[in-house]
Design an enzyme around this catalytic site. Sequence first.
Site, PDB file in Angstrom:
ATOM      1  N   ASN A  88      29.172  13.355  -7.927  1.00  0.00           N
ATOM      2  CA  ASN A  88      28.033  13.270  -8.472  1.00  0.00           C
ATOM      3  C   ASN A  88      27.070  14.132  -7.398  1.00  0.00           C
ATOM      4  O   ASN A  88      26.136  14.705  -7.905  1.00  0.00           O
ATOM      5  CB  ASN A  88      27.475  11.859  -8.031  1.00  0.00           C
ATOM      6  CG  ASN A  88      27.912  10.543  -9.202  1.00  0.00           C
ATOM      7  OD1 ASN A  88      28.644  11.186 -10.207  1.00  0.00           O
ATOM      8  ND2 ASN A  88      27.971   9.502  -8.934  1.00  0.00           N
ATOM      9  N   ARG A 460      24.455  20.435 -20.374  1.00  0.00           N
ATOM     10  CA  ARG A 460      24.741  20.970 -18.898  1.00  0.00           C
ATOM     11  C   ARG A 460      26.309  20.649 -18.808  1.00  0.00           C
ATOM     12  O   ARG A 460      26.725  19.476 -18.911  1.00  0.00           O
ATOM     13  CB  ARG A 460      23.723  20.354 -17.781  1.00  0.00           C
ATOM     14  CG  ARG A 460      23.783  21.186 -16.662  1.00  0.00           C
ATOM     15  CD  ARG A 460      23.168  20.388 -15.739  1.00  0.00           C
ATOM     16  NE  ARG A 460      21.437  20.523 -16.056  1.00  0.00           N
ATOM     17  CZ  ARG A 460      20.884  21.808 -16.172  1.00  0.00           C
ATOM     18  NH1 ARG A 460      21.238  22.653 -15.629  1.00  0.00           N
ATOM     19  NH2 ARG A 460      19.731  21.698 -16.335  1.00  0.00           N
ATOM     20  N   HIS A 490      19.614  15.701 -28.039  1.00  0.00           N
ATOM     21  CA  HIS A 490      20.113  14.817 -27.315  1.00  0.00           C
ATOM     22  C   HIS A 490      20.499  13.531 -28.244  1.00  0.00           C
ATOM     23  O   HIS A 490      21.299  12.602 -27.657  1.00  0.00           O
ATOM     24  CB  HIS A 490      19.618  14.307 -26.225  1.00  0.00           C
ATOM     25  CG  HIS A 490      20.388  13.609 -25.187  1.00  0.00           C
ATOM     26  ND1 HIS A 490      19.822  12.249 -25.364  1.00  0.00           N
ATOM     27  CD2 HIS A 490      21.322  13.902 -24.392  1.00  0.00           C
ATOM     28  CE1 HIS A 490      20.818  11.925 -23.926  1.00  0.00           C
ATOM     29  NE2 HIS A 490      21.670  12.544 -23.729  1.00  0.00           N
ATOM     30  N   TYR A 523      32.421   4.453 -20.762  1.00  0.00           N
ATOM     31  CA  TYR A 523      30.999   4.090 -20.848  1.00  0.00           C
ATOM     32  C   TYR A 523      30.707   2.719 -21.777  1.00  0.00           C
ATOM     33  O   TYR A 523      31.165   2.886 -22.901  1.00  0.00           O
ATOM     34  CB  TYR A 523      30.250   5.415 -21.374  1.00  0.00           C
ATOM     35  CG  TYR A 523      30.295   6.511 -20.735  1.00  0.00           C
ATOM     36  CD1 TYR A 523      31.295   6.741 -19.508  1.00  0.00           C
ATOM     37  CD2 TYR A 523      29.288   7.685 -20.739  1.00  0.00           C
ATOM     38  CE1 TYR A 523      31.049   7.974 -18.549  1.00  0.00           C
ATOM     39  CE2 TYR A 523      29.479   8.676 -19.829  1.00  0.00           C
ATOM     40  CZ  TYR A 523      30.265   8.869 -18.864  1.00  0.00           C
ATOM     41  OH  TYR A 523      30.350  10.193 -18.208  1.00  0.00           O
ATOM     42  N   ARG A 620      20.569   1.922 -14.512  1.00  0.00           N
ATOM     43  CA  ARG A 620      21.765   2.442 -13.641  1.00  0.00           C
ATOM     44  C   ARG A 620      21.555   3.303 -12.537  1.00  0.00           C
ATOM     45  O   ARG A 620      21.736   3.102 -11.332  1.00  0.00           O
ATOM     46  CB  ARG A 620      22.783   2.992 -14.516  1.00  0.00           C
ATOM     47  CG  ARG A 620      24.033   3.363 -13.734  1.00  0.00           C
ATOM     48  CD  ARG A 620      25.017   4.383 -14.769  1.00  0.00           C
ATOM     49  NE  ARG A 620      24.664   5.658 -14.631  1.00  0.00           N
ATOM     50  CZ  ARG A 620      24.550   6.587 -15.586  1.00  0.00           C
ATOM     51  NH1 ARG A 620      24.889   6.113 -16.688  1.00  0.00           N
ATOM     52  NH2 ARG A 620      24.460   7.767 -15.395  1.00  0.00           N
ATOM     53  N   HIS A 648      25.467   2.401 -19.709  1.00  0.00           N
ATOM     54  CA  HIS A 648      24.905   3.781 -20.358  1.00  0.00           C
ATOM     55  C   HIS A 648      23.967   3.481 -21.377  1.00  0.00           C
ATOM     56  O   HIS A 648      23.254   4.452 -21.742  1.00  0.00           O
ATOM     57  CB  HIS A 648      26.019   4.781 -20.875  1.00  0.00           C
ATOM     58  CG  HIS A 648      25.673   6.263 -21.076  1.00  0.00           C
ATOM     59  ND1 HIS A 648      25.507   6.679 -22.479  1.00  0.00           N
ATOM     60  CD2 HIS A 648      25.477   7.268 -20.327  1.00  0.00           C
ATOM     61  CE1 HIS A 648      25.273   7.770 -22.397  1.00  0.00           C
ATOM     62  NE2 HIS A 648      25.049   8.303 -21.290  1.00  0.00           N
TER      63      HIS A 648
END
Length: 743
Positions: A88, A460, A490, A523, A620, A648
Amino acid sequence: MSPADDTASPDSVNTLPSAPVDGAVTSIPGAPPAATLSPDELTDLPDDRYLNRELSWLDFNSRVLALAEDTSQPLLERAKFLAIFASNLDEFFMVRVAGLKRRDETGLSVRSADGLSPREQLQRIAGRTQTIADRHARVFLDMVQPELAENNIHVVGWKDLSPQQRERLVEHFHEEVFPVLTPLAVDPAHPFPYISSLSLNLAVTVRDSPEGPEHFARVKVPDNVKRFVRVDDLIPDPDASDEVPAKAVFLPTERLIAANLEHLFPGMEIADCHAFRVTRNADFEVDEDRDEDLLQALERELARRRFGSPVRLEVADDMSEHMLELLLRELDVNPADVIQVPGLLDLTALFEIYGVDRPQLKDRPFVPATHPAFGERETPRSIFATLNEGDVLVHHPYDSFSTSVQRFIEQAAADPQVLAIKQTLYRTSGASGDSPIVNALIDAAEAGKQVVALVELKARFDEQANIRWARKLEQAGVHVVYGLVGLKTHCKTCLVVRREGSTIKRYCHIGTGNYNPKTARLYEDMGLFTAAPDVGADLTDLFNTLTGYSRKTEYRNILVAPNGIRSGIIDRINVEIERGRAGDERARVQLKANALVDEQIIDALYRASQAGVPVEVMVRGICALRPGMPGISDNIVVRSILGQFLEHSRILHFGAANEYWIGSADMMHRNLDRRVEVMVQVRDAHSVAEIRDMFESAFDARTRCWALQSDGSWVASPAAGEEVRDHQLQMIKRHRRRPERSA
């Protein structure tokens, strides 16, 4: 846990493209007129009502680190959380810090919502990052590594090995490592070498004699060999038995190389050797107005990504001052961008340790269940027959992705009555993996169906994989498009068009997560299957917009960004305010997202709180809203839940209006202004009940979480000694005892 999908890339300062998509449900049936807030009404909100998004992200990663510190977690899961934290942080520097540096260097004095300039944010990030990097390293060195050793998993140095082990490892070095090493000298004839981003390197100084001058050389740790050498694979443990598991002994490859440097520099004396690592700017933009071929333009920019400017230099904390000064000078790194790390650099490699076969040191394996609506029956039937009976809401990973979403697309590909499949693909699989979703679309195209795949090339860090998938789909005859100029697509949508007798029927899936079977096991996400005519018509209009020149301005039962989601949400919050003021006790706003940053939505939530409307937020990662301010946000609570699965899903509930919405959009500028996002209203009674149960569990006072305070700090809740329940475990139990739904 990683926020790669949603929380890493910077908010661009570019202006919006001219109205590429407009999606707004223009009225709310049965609702009073939306409460419009005048500019005067906004002036009583304090200037300090927003938290800084970058520091909030660092707080999120600190919560990930807290899971590694939590001794109630299985030991190898704690090692995994250390690796997630490191991964991360790498992405945060490559994108967020890189974006701030670019703004500062180009003189863009755009201040964040909390009033900080880019330079002020970078200063605060630097101080905070060194602190949490120290903490991260110490958790491994002082807690996790000793406990691993107690469980016969050893991360060792060269001095910890026996003479027999060293002898065998020298052989291994010459056979497997030495041939791929390239020591690069630095002198007038050899300029300082290019250091690739995230590569692990050894800075070495050598000399001809004890009194001779020192010479610098760089040795790159190969990235095509494993970071850890399994010593026990080379020399089996003689004491291992069925009762006593064999020792798992790991030697970091950089330590193996450092112990054998004399073979790289024969005749020279090794004076010093330290590890270092550079993180480079991976944030780039493609000029879509200039470039006619987006795919080729993106490939060109990906090649340039390797040569981005440095944004962070990690060094071993025992590196000499002289060597550090040389690296700073040659790499052109600001001293403020140096992170000194005790122990091993790049703990993302702990994913390798997690792979040890010690099930007792991991979470119990979780096997998703098939949703009862799609379960096996005496008379097998298709998903299309099931959806003709009513909507189905799936909740991953509790509900199996393979027996719901994947089966839906595979059945559509194989069904001779299906005429067309249209689907968006944002992240579908890793570059080296296989994708059953892509394979099904290829099968459908080869069977003569009309297949449209909207592949988002600009996802990305998945750009290379998506380029590969796009070409594979095109070769099979799939109509591949890349979306709209200036926007990322998206949304998670799939439309199946099927002939049934003399009519055409449409079947839809709209989700909160990617069409990726691997992440669907890790997820937490929701997806709605429906054959509702209005949703089918909405998706038809949406795909016409994405693939053609349609400029659809109204939708029936979906909200579409960039122009429709923010306004749709604020309108509904205003309805809750109006009904709350009228005495409706059902007035309430519940919001679940990965991030809450958008100021207009935050201000609307403040207004709801001021009107006495309870607001419950489950986030989150980043949260810029400041709860608990007297008279401003007294009625707002913000929670964060981290656990075995990565939370998520994006879900909204408006109590007085009795509306539930799910979709792909986080409450961020980029999602609401610069992406095509879709949210759909969930109307089926069974599905509504499932979302309601999820919210009840998440906001139960006994649920383990972190609670955001008005000063921006996060506090573990419930307090020590109080009854604690695990939200995700509760969800597993609820789904296991869920009865099969009758027709």
